[in-house]
Design an enzyme around this catalytic site. Structure first.
Site, PDB file in Angstrom:
ATOM      1  NE  ARG A  72      -3.512   0.014   2.722  1.00  0.00           N
ATOM      2  CZ  ARG A  72      -4.105   0.201   3.906  1.00  0.00           C
ATOM      3  NH1 ARG A  72      -4.062  -0.756   4.842  1.00  0.00           N
ATOM      4  NH2 ARG A  72      -4.714   1.329   4.185  1.00  0.00           N
ATOM      5  CG  ASN A 103      -8.188   8.670   2.939  1.00  0.00           C
ATOM      6  OD1 ASN A 103      -8.953   7.760   3.254  1.00  0.00           O
ATOM      7  ND2 ASN A 103      -8.513   9.582   2.038  1.00  0.00           N
ATOM      8  CB  VAL A 104      -3.115   5.583   6.369  1.00  0.00           C
ATOM      9  CG1 VAL A 104      -4.026   5.313   7.557  1.00  0.00           C
ATOM     10  CG2 VAL A 104      -3.338   4.529   5.292  1.00  0.00           C
ATOM     11  CG  ASP A 105      -3.672   9.019   0.972  1.00  0.00           C
ATOM     12  OD1 ASP A 105      -4.652   8.392   0.513  1.00  0.00           O
ATOM     13  OD2 ASP A 105      -3.711  10.250   1.201  1.00  0.00           O
ATOM     14  CG  HIS A 120      -8.573   6.027  10.804  1.00  0.00           C
ATOM     15  ND1 HIS A 120      -9.542   5.769   9.862  1.00  0.00           N
ATOM     16  CD2 HIS A 120      -9.255   6.250  11.959  1.00  0.00           C
ATOM     17  CE1 HIS A 120     -10.742   5.809  10.430  1.00  0.00           C
ATOM     18  NE2 HIS A 120     -10.587   6.116  11.703  1.00  0.00           N
ATOM     19  CB  CYS A 128       9.500   0.291  18.073  1.00  0.00           C
ATOM     20  SG  CYS A 128       9.728  -1.245  18.992  1.00  0.00           S
ATOM     21  CB  CYS A 131      10.443   0.916  22.731  1.00  0.00           C
ATOM     22  SG  CYS A 131      11.283   1.296  21.184  1.00  0.00           S
ATOM     23  N   PRO A 223     -20.037   8.563  -4.940  1.00  0.00           N
ATOM     24  CG  PRO A 223     -18.429   7.302  -6.112  1.00  0.00           C
ATOM     25  CD  PRO A 223     -18.654   8.102  -4.879  1.00  0.00           C
ATOM     26  CB  ALA A 240     -13.519  13.061  -4.636  1.00  0.00           C
TER      27      ALA A 240
HETATM   28  C1  BV8 Z   1     -11.888   2.247  18.449  1.00  0.00           C
HETATM   29  C2  BV8 Z   1      -6.257   2.633   9.319  1.00  0.00           C
HETATM   30  C3  BV8 Z   1     -11.983   1.668  20.732  1.00  0.00           C
HETATM   31  C4  BV8 Z   1      -5.754   1.230   9.084  1.00  0.00           C
HETATM   32  C5  BV8 Z   1      -8.641   2.340   9.695  1.00  0.00           C
HETATM   33  C6  BV8 Z   1     -19.053   1.649  17.414  1.00  0.00           C
HETATM   34  C7  BV8 Z   1     -19.952   0.937  16.658  1.00  0.00           C
HETATM   35  C8  BV8 Z   1     -19.509  -0.125  15.860  1.00  0.00           C
HETATM   36  C9  BV8 Z   1     -18.156  -0.477  15.836  1.00  0.00           C
HETATM   37  C10 BV8 Z   1     -17.294   0.245  16.586  1.00  0.00           C
HETATM   38  C11 BV8 Z   1     -17.728   1.296  17.376  1.00  0.00           C
HETATM   39  N1  BV8 Z   1     -16.633   1.812  18.008  1.00  0.00           N
HETATM   40  C12 BV8 Z   1     -15.536   1.125  17.639  1.00  0.00           C
HETATM   41  C13 BV8 Z   1     -15.920   0.155  16.789  1.00  0.00           C
HETATM   42  C14 BV8 Z   1     -15.032  -0.824  16.155  1.00  0.00           C
HETATM   43  C15 BV8 Z   1     -14.352  -0.263  14.921  1.00  0.00           C
HETATM   44  C16 BV8 Z   1     -15.349  -0.002  13.825  1.00  0.00           C
HETATM   45  O1  BV8 Z   1     -15.756   1.129  13.594  1.00  0.00           O
HETATM   46  N2  BV8 Z   1     -15.708  -1.043  13.095  1.00  0.00           N
HETATM   47  C17 BV8 Z   1     -16.622  -0.862  11.973  1.00  0.00           C
HETATM   48  C18 BV8 Z   1     -16.116  -1.635  10.769  1.00  0.00           C
HETATM   49  C19 BV8 Z   1     -17.998  -1.290  12.403  1.00  0.00           C
HETATM   50  N3  BV8 Z   1     -13.634   0.957  15.231  1.00  0.00           N
HETATM   51  C20 BV8 Z   1     -12.413   0.863  15.780  1.00  0.00           C
HETATM   52  O2  BV8 Z   1     -11.888  -0.180  16.066  1.00  0.00           O
HETATM   53  C21 BV8 Z   1     -11.679   2.182  16.047  1.00  0.00           C
HETATM   54  N4  BV8 Z   1     -11.119   2.100  17.359  1.00  0.00           N
HETATM   55  O3  BV8 Z   1     -12.979   2.673  18.427  1.00  0.00           O
HETATM   56  O4  BV8 Z   1     -11.209   1.802  19.566  1.00  0.00           O
HETATM   57  C22 BV8 Z   1     -11.096   2.013  21.841  1.00  0.00           C
HETATM   58  C23 BV8 Z   1     -11.446   3.085  22.662  1.00  0.00           C
HETATM   59  C24 BV8 Z   1     -10.664   3.369  23.748  1.00  0.00           C
HETATM   60  C25 BV8 Z   1      -9.493   2.609  24.008  1.00  0.00           C
HETATM   61  C26 BV8 Z   1      -9.136   1.564  23.151  1.00  0.00           C
HETATM   62  C27 BV8 Z   1      -9.937   1.251  22.069  1.00  0.00           C
HETATM   63  C28 BV8 Z   1     -10.508   2.363  15.110  1.00  0.00           C
HETATM   64  C29 BV8 Z   1     -10.990   2.531  13.691  1.00  0.00           C
HETATM   65  C30 BV8 Z   1      -9.804   2.833  12.761  1.00  0.00           C
HETATM   66  C31 BV8 Z   1      -9.464   1.613  11.916  1.00  0.00           C
HETATM   67  N5  BV8 Z   1      -8.413   1.958  10.938  1.00  0.00           N
HETATM   68  N6  BV8 Z   1      -7.649   2.730   8.877  1.00  0.00           N
HETATM   69  C32 BV8 Z   1      -5.441   0.966   7.645  1.00  0.00           C
HETATM   70  O5  BV8 Z   1      -5.677   1.848   6.785  1.00  0.00           O
HETATM   71  O6  BV8 Z   1      -4.930  -0.135   7.362  1.00  0.00           O
HETATM   72  S1  BV8 Z   1     -10.230   2.409   9.101  1.00  0.00           S
HETATM   73  C33 BV8 Z   1     -10.187   2.148   7.401  1.00  0.00           C
HETATM   74  O7  BV8 Z   1     -11.449   1.653   7.037  1.00  0.00           O
HETATM   75  C34 BV8 Z   1     -10.011   3.397   6.594  1.00  0.00           C
HETATM   76  O8  BV8 Z   1      -9.232   4.356   7.248  1.00  0.00           O
HETATM   77  C35 BV8 Z   1     -11.407   3.916   6.328  1.00  0.00           C
HETATM   78  O9  BV8 Z   1     -11.731   4.957   7.187  1.00  0.00           O
HETATM   79  C36 BV8 Z   1     -12.277   2.774   6.747  1.00  0.00           C
HETATM   80  C37 BV8 Z   1     -13.232   2.346   5.673  1.00  0.00           C
HETATM   81  O10 BV8 Z   1     -12.441   1.941   4.510  1.00  0.00           O
HETATM   82  P1  BV8 Z   1     -13.085   2.040   2.981  1.00  0.00           P
HETATM   83  O11 BV8 Z   1     -14.437   1.406   3.005  1.00  0.00           O
HETATM   84  O12 BV8 Z   1     -12.211   1.696   1.852  1.00  0.00           O
HETATM   85  O13 BV8 Z   1     -13.129   3.466   2.801  1.00  0.00           O
HETATM   86  P2  BV8 Z   1     -14.332   4.245   3.056  1.00  0.00           P
HETATM   87  O14 BV8 Z   1     -15.083   3.802   4.241  1.00  0.00           O
HETATM   88  O15 BV8 Z   1     -13.833   5.580   3.138  1.00  0.00           O
HETATM   89  O16 BV8 Z   1     -15.277   3.855   1.748  1.00  0.00           O
HETATM   90  C38 BV8 Z   1     -14.894   4.169   0.431  1.00  0.00           C
HETATM   91  C39 BV8 Z   1     -15.971   5.141  -0.030  1.00  0.00           C
HETATM   92  O17 BV8 Z   1     -15.504   5.870  -1.122  1.00  0.00           O
HETATM   93  C40 BV8 Z   1     -17.234   4.417  -0.489  1.00  0.00           C
HETATM   94  O18 BV8 Z   1     -18.368   5.035   0.083  1.00  0.00           O
HETATM   95  C41 BV8 Z   1     -17.214   4.634  -2.014  1.00  0.00           C
HETATM   96  O19 BV8 Z   1     -18.526   4.761  -2.535  1.00  0.00           O
HETATM   97  C42 BV8 Z   1     -16.503   5.939  -2.111  1.00  0.00           C
HETATM   98  N7  BV8 Z   1     -15.813   6.196  -3.381  1.00  0.00           N
HETATM   99  C43 BV8 Z   1     -15.256   5.304  -4.237  1.00  0.00           C
HETATM  100  N8  BV8 Z   1     -14.684   5.979  -5.272  1.00  0.00           N
HETATM  101  C44 BV8 Z   1     -14.868   7.306  -5.031  1.00  0.00           C
HETATM  102  C45 BV8 Z   1     -15.574   7.454  -3.828  1.00  0.00           C
HETATM  103  N9  BV8 Z   1     -15.917   8.643  -3.328  1.00  0.00           N
HETATM  104  C46 BV8 Z   1     -15.544   9.741  -4.032  1.00  0.00           C
HETATM  105  N10 BV8 Z   1     -14.855   9.685  -5.191  1.00  0.00           N
HETATM  106  C47 BV8 Z   1     -14.498   8.499  -5.720  1.00  0.00           C
HETATM  107  N11 BV8 Z   1     -13.813   8.444  -6.887  1.00  0.00           N
HETATM  108 ZN    ZN Z   2      11.649  -0.624  20.085  1.00  0.00          ZN
END
Ligand code: BV8
Ligand code: ZN
Length: 250
Positions: A72, A103-105, A120, A128, A131, A223, A240
């Protein structure tokens, strides 16, 4: 594209004094960066994003997870900001704008956006696992095969730990300073644009609801249908990179 809605959205942007912009993976799609779910191809095709983007997966199989992130990262390093990123950077020259990205980019920054909050984390800030010491990547772009490969992560120079991606994994807390600054930007803006996010991931997806509860107008650009359409004042169904330059001539 519905011209009436486009004109209404342009008028809201024109009238706004300060704008918050929430972006998701769709923002980078036209730069050739697959959205989060699309990055699960090849080696990772039979994984669910949540299974791979979490700490346990890395501890269990660091080479599988590190290989995915390096593939990625390579794509991001080879990509360019698209007209959507450039339009957002242009808007910030006209009035105060805060980009809150999932986004992470670094494409918003490379397009010229100055105020970007990474909810994110970032592919470009590895550290690390044990640490937390920051790791500096070598300058060359990784040459990863399509579909990726298993790859051993670098070792930490400070302890016997391994380097992990600088992203927020599922189950990890968002950086609290970034979260609070993002909530503040939502409270202080007088318009929210939410672009290219499926609005599924929490707590990021709760920010438009916060804006709505504070009476802020919301414009959704995507979209396809997302839940946030239900609280939006205007929804523009489009990409976008195509919609934003029509809203923000640059
Ligand atoms: C946390 C980094 C607690 C990693 C990412 C409450 C309810 C339900 C679940 C939860 C909740 N609270 C927490 C959770 C669990 C979880 C969660 O939300 N799960 C979901 C799936 C239900 N959340 C977490 O775990 C979060 N942490 O809450 O911790 C906590 C609290 C205290 C102490 C300790 C712990 C952490 C969430 C962060 C996860 N990391 N990214 C990596 O990149 O590898 S999230 C990752 O997925 C992306 O960053 C993105 O945000 C997300 C979704 O990915 P995609 O689907 O690809 O992207 P996106 O959603 O943006 O969708 C694409 C869209 O673009 C579509 O709509 C499409 O139609 C559109 N599109 C396509 N082409 C175009 C376009 N739009 C415009 N133009 C175009 N050309
Ligand atoms: Zn270390």
């Amino acid at each position: 594209m519905d011209q009436t809605n486009l004109k209404k959205a342009a008028a809201l942007i024109d009238y706004a004094k300060s704008i918050a912009i929430l972006t998701g993976a769709g923002m980078s799609a036209e730069s050739g960066i697959p959205t989060f779910r699309d990055t699960l191809t090849g080696l990772w095709s039979n994984f669910d994003p949540e299974e791979l983007a979490n700490r346990r997966a890395f501890v269990q199989d660091k080479e599988l997870v590190w290989g995915w992130y390096e593939w990625r990262r390579m794509m991001v390093l080879k990509a360019e900001p698209n007209p959507g990123h450039l339009a957002i950077a242009k808007l910030a020259e006209q009035k105060p704008c805060t980009v809150i990205t999932q986004n992470v980019d670094d494409l918003h920054e490379r397009a010229g956006s100055k105020s970007v909050f990474h909810l994110h984390g970032s592919l470009h800030q590895p550290r690390c696992l044990i640490c937390g010491a920051p790791f500096v990547f070598p300058p060359e772009i990784p040459e990863e095969p399509e579909g990726g490969r298993r790859l051993p992560p670098p070792e930490c120079g400070e302890c016997d730990g391994y380097i992990r991606p600088g992203v927020v994994w599922f189950g990890e807390e968002l950086p609290q300073d970034v979260w609070h600054k993002s909530v503040k930007a939502i409270s202080q803006c007088d318009l929210l644009l939410t672009i290219g996010t499926s609005s599924l991931v929490q707590p990021a997806a709760s920010l438009p609801n916060k804006a709505k509860s504070l009476g802020k107008p919301i414009i959704v650009i995507n979209p396809s249908y997302t839940e946030h359409e239900r609280i939006a004042n205007i929804t523009l169904h489009g990409k976008a990179g195509e919609v934003l330059p029509q809203l923000i001539p640059y």
